[in-house]
Design a protein around this motif. Structure first.
Motif, mmCIF file in Angstrom:
data_model
loop_
_atom_site.group_PDB
_atom_site.id
_atom_site.type_symbol
_atom_site.label_atom_id
_atom_site.label_comp_id
_atom_site.label_asym_id
_atom_site.label_seq_id
_atom_site.Cartn_x
_atom_site.Cartn_y
_atom_site.Cartn_z
ATOM 1 N N MET B 51 0.832 -1.203 0.000
ATOM 2 C CA MET B 51 0.000 0.000 0.000
ATOM 3 C C MET B 51 0.868 1.256 0.000
ATOM 4 N N GLN B 150 -10.371 11.719 -11.151
ATOM 5 C CA GLN B 150 -10.851 12.171 -9.849
ATOM 6 C C GLN B 150 -11.836 11.154 -9.258
ATOM 7 N N VAL B 151 -12.756 10.676 -10.078
ATOM 8 C CA VAL B 151 -13.739 9.710 -9.586
ATOM 9 C C VAL B 151 -13.076 8.363 -9.284
ATOM 10 N N GLY B 154 -9.634 9.099 -7.034
ATOM 11 C CA GLY B 154 -9.856 9.897 -5.827
ATOM 12 C C GLY B 154 -9.419 11.339 -5.935
ATOM 13 N N LYS B 155 -8.478 11.642 -6.838
ATOM 14 C CA LYS B 155 -8.031 13.016 -7.090
ATOM 15 C C LYS B 155 -7.541 13.077 -8.529
ATOM 16 N N PHE B 156 -7.444 14.311 -9.112
ATOM 17 C CA PHE B 156 -6.837 14.452 -10.450
ATOM 18 C C PHE B 156 -5.414 13.892 -10.413
ATOM 19 N N GLU B 160 -5.698 8.150 -4.087
ATOM 20 C CA GLU B 160 -5.386 6.952 -3.301
ATOM 21 C C GLU B 160 -6.493 5.904 -3.367
ATOM 22 N N ASN B 161 -7.496 6.134 -4.210
ATOM 23 C CA ASN B 161 -8.630 5.205 -4.224
ATOM 24 C C ASN B 161 -8.235 3.830 -4.751
ATOM 25 N N THR B 163 -5.723 0.866 -4.967
ATOM 26 C CA THR B 163 -4.673 0.391 -4.077
ATOM 27 C C THR B 163 -4.501 -1.108 -4.313
ATOM 28 N N GLY B 168 -10.991 1.500 -2.907
ATOM 29 C CA GLY B 168 -11.726 1.916 -1.715
ATOM 30 C C GLY B 168 -13.195 2.078 -2.057
ATOM 31 N N ARG B 169 -13.433 2.693 -3.199
ATOM 32 C CA ARG B 169 -14.800 2.944 -3.651
ATOM 33 C C ARG B 169 -14.866 2.701 -5.165
#
Lengths: 259, 435
Positions: B51, B150-151, B154-156, B160-161, B163, B168-169
């Protein structure tokens, strides 16, 4: 052109993401170029005046060659206001994670062998404030669009940018996310500077601390909680080291002794 | 010695430089200098868990952050054996599309196109008065790529989404449908833009023979198709090797004028990138992308890296057609898989992916659940030797033709920029010395 603030955007050691964060303001890019007299911005333009005096220097990255240090000093002399632009410039970010541990030369040999570099003399990466006076800070790895625009607007109007003086944890609460700490995850949200809108915990992934540590936080409570959840001191320090900068790691070590 | 000094190579991601020395009719020296601040990321990766490696190694580069993320995840998941559920696999591919669209549209329209229109513009904003519509659409396309990252990540930049083990989502149904519809809306614009780019005459003074390497993409079920990763690497000379043997064939070396390492195949330089992908596995394209591949890819593309720009344009069309396919695949899998875990603590894994600017390798060896040894090779490191060779050929041709140094310098910059180099952390410097 005369009255527009003169801006220079410069990059040193980092990922070039803070400069990219400006280019990522797609809807406002033309307005930014119109509102400012952009003297230097190599990543976006081939029309640059490197020797120009500027009102604001946005300096991305940390310093780790003798050439970069020379350039940084030159930019400092040319700029009225020098802004540490992003985590690398402010506290060293990932390449500064082992700063001062005495093993830099060993790491250098591991990656490059015994070669003698001609282009520049390398040294351990350090943030800007170790070398020159820094007037302001735009936090982030990398800064997000909202924050970029707020900072640029402030600077264009003659003010220093402000930053969020509350941790990621607070923004996470506002979003009514499930707390990852209580689920036994090593989340650094309570100790990390906010402003990102709790980007990672909102995706069920723990905060990794990439915007740097916020001073106003209950550091001891977080560390106690992590120890209680079964994380070892070694793991906790390793996680802090990733992004928080070496100065803070020393503080965590001391606090862990007390805990 | 006549000396011309252009201080900075602009409109590239990160900082790099070129020094060319010409003595009479001899091109003495061609160096792509990288003053890149040595960050020693590989040494810092030691002692990290999967991670943590996936969190910090993407910080090597902002514009390739998703490629580094996927390469790091693939290396760790192969080394310590995570399972990769089907939905995770395709969501990762969709995330990769976001970066390709963002990075390619930035490079094609904002970094490269200003070189070729009307004899040259300093930047994309300067093109607005005459080409406002194209610039507006191009920035909207770039924004779409960012929106996807981003979606999905998690960010442009540096999310960290994604992994090791999964997401995560996972994206919602509404978000997926939004991606599909937006992608479909851009296809026509991208085809028109590709036609415009293809209609501009391109320089031929750099033409020379070389080889190209790319990932041999296979689908989740093992079927060959076009795409951006693979456990095999494929060369334009027909050679296919397992990705983990990259270091037996693509030999790394260090040179004193560059903080970036170099690579050779059979003792000769080679190139990676969009052009490499089209030339190795381009016949696997489908739909409009295949139509454009057939319409424009000519034998001279293999001899001329300038066509990497055009290859990127064709790849954007591919991505815009692939995104709706991926959305349909994901919509048919409503159940989100749980995060998977490592099933062993030791082993080596190589994550080979295609960053927008070419082959990217993360190679990790684990011991006790932590990285014991890491090697990372970025596309720009693969490309530097071949970039020098194209510039040398160009310098020889143009010098013979008696061209002015200013003209030559601009042509060398075009060659360097065509690679879409991503030399994060270095000083820009183009020097041409002529005796």
């Amino acid at each position: 052109m005369g009255d527009k603030p003169r801006i220079g955007v410069y990059g040193f050691t980092g990922c070039a993401g803070c400069q990219l964060a400006i280019i990522d303001c797609e809807d406002q890019l033309a307005d930014i170029f119109a509102a400012a007299d952009i003297k230097v911005f190599y990543e976006a333009s081939s029309s640059n005046d490197y020797d120009a005096e500027v009102d604001v220097a946005l300096v991305e990255g940390s310093i780790n060659t003798d050439k970069q240090l020379e350039e940084l000093n030159y930019i400092r002399r040319k700029a009225k206001i020098l802004i540490a632009f992003g985590s690398c410039a402010h506290h060293g970010c990932v390449q500064g994670m082992a700063l001062g541990d005495g093993n830099w030369e060993e790491r250098w040999r591991k990656v490059y062998g015994d070669i003698k570099m001609e282009v520049a003399q390398p040294m351990e990466a350090q943030p800007l404030h170790k070398f020159v006076k820094v007037d302001g800070w735009i936090p982030g790895c990398a800064p997000n669009t909202t924050q970029m625009l707020r900072a640029i607007t402030s600077l264009l109007n003659g003010h220093l940018p402000t930053y969020t003086n509350s941790p990621v944890c607070l923004e996470c609460k506002f979003k009514e996310n499930d707390c990852l700490l209580t689920k036994g995850q090593l989340c650094l949200g309570p100790l990390t500077m906010g402003g990102c809108g709790a980007a990672c915990p909102s995706h069920n992934t723990p905060c990794i601390g990439c915007w740097g540590v916020i001073e106003e936080a209950n550091h001891q409570a977080e560390l106690k909680k992590l120890i209680k959840e079964g994380f070892t001191e070694e793991e906790i320090i390793r996680r802090f080291r990733l992004f928080a900068g070496s100065d803070y790691v020393d503080k965590v070590k001391k606090l862990l002794e007390e805990v | 010695m006549k000396e011309i000094n252009v201080k900075h190579l602009a409109r590239v991601e990160g900082d790099g430089g070129i020094t060319v020395e010409i003595d009479g009719d001899q091109v003495k020296k061609v160096n792509v200098d990288i003053f890149e601040g040595p960050r020693l990321i590989e040494a810092l990766a030691e002692g990290k868990n999967p991670m943590e490696a996936a969190s910090f190694t993407p910080r090597i580069c902002a514009i390739c952050t998703v490629s580094h993320k996927n390469a790091s995840i693939r290396a760790s998941e192969r080394a310590v054996k995570f399972e990769e559920p089907k939905k995770t696999y395709y969501t990762r591919e969709l995330m990769h599309m976001g970066e390709m669209v963002e990075s390619h549209s930035l490079h094609v329209f904002a970094l490269a196109l200003p070189d070729f229109l009307d004899g040259g513009y300093p930047n994309v904003i300067a093109m607005v008065p005459k080409y406002g519509d194209i610039v507006k659409q191009a920035l909207a396309l770039k924004k779409f790529g960012n929106r996807m990252m981003q979606v999905l990540n998690g960010k442009f930049i540096h999310g960290e989404n994604a992994t090791p083990g999964g997401f995560g989502r996972f994206p919602s149904k509404e978000e997926l449908i939004e991606f599909k519809n937006t992608a479909l809306n851009f296809i026509e614009f991208m085809c028109t833009a590709t036609d415009i780019f293809a209609g501009i005459p391109m320089p031929a003074h750099l033409e020379r023979d070389t080889e190209y390497w790319a990932c041999n993409m296979k689908d989740y079920d093992g079927k060959e198709r076009f795409g951006f990763w693979g456990d095999e690497l494929i060369c334009t000379d027909g050679t296919i090797i397992p990705s983990e043997d990259y270091n037996k064939h693509l030999i790394e070396r260090v040179v004193p004028h560059s903080m970036a390492k170099r690579s050779l195949y059979k003792e000769r330089p080679f190139s990676v990138g969009a052009l490499a992908r089209l030339l190795t596995i381009g016949e696997r394209l489908t739909g409009k992308a295949l139509e454009y591949y057939k319409k424009y890819v000519k034998p001279e593309w293999k001899k001329n890296i300038i066509f990497n720009n055009h290859a990127q344009a064709v790849e954007i069309i591919f991505c815009l057609e692939r995104i709706p396919e991926l959305v349909d695949i994901l919509l048919a899998m409503p159940e989100d898989p749980a995060m998977t875990k490592p099933t062993r603590t030791e082993g080596r894994g190589v994550g080979a992916v295609e960053a927008p600017r070419g082959l990217l390798i993360h190679d990790y060896t684990y011991a006790n659940g932590l990285i014991a040894k890491a090697n990372i090779i970025t596309p720009t490191a693969f490309n530097l030797d071949d970039c020098e060779a194209f510039i040398r050929k160009s310098a020889e041709t143009l010098n013979k033709e008696g061209k002015e140094v200013d003209f030559m310098r601009f042509e060398f910059e075009k060659i360097a920029r065509a690679y879409d180099p991503c030399i994060s952390c270095a000083t820009h410097l183009v020097k041409v010395f002529k005796k």
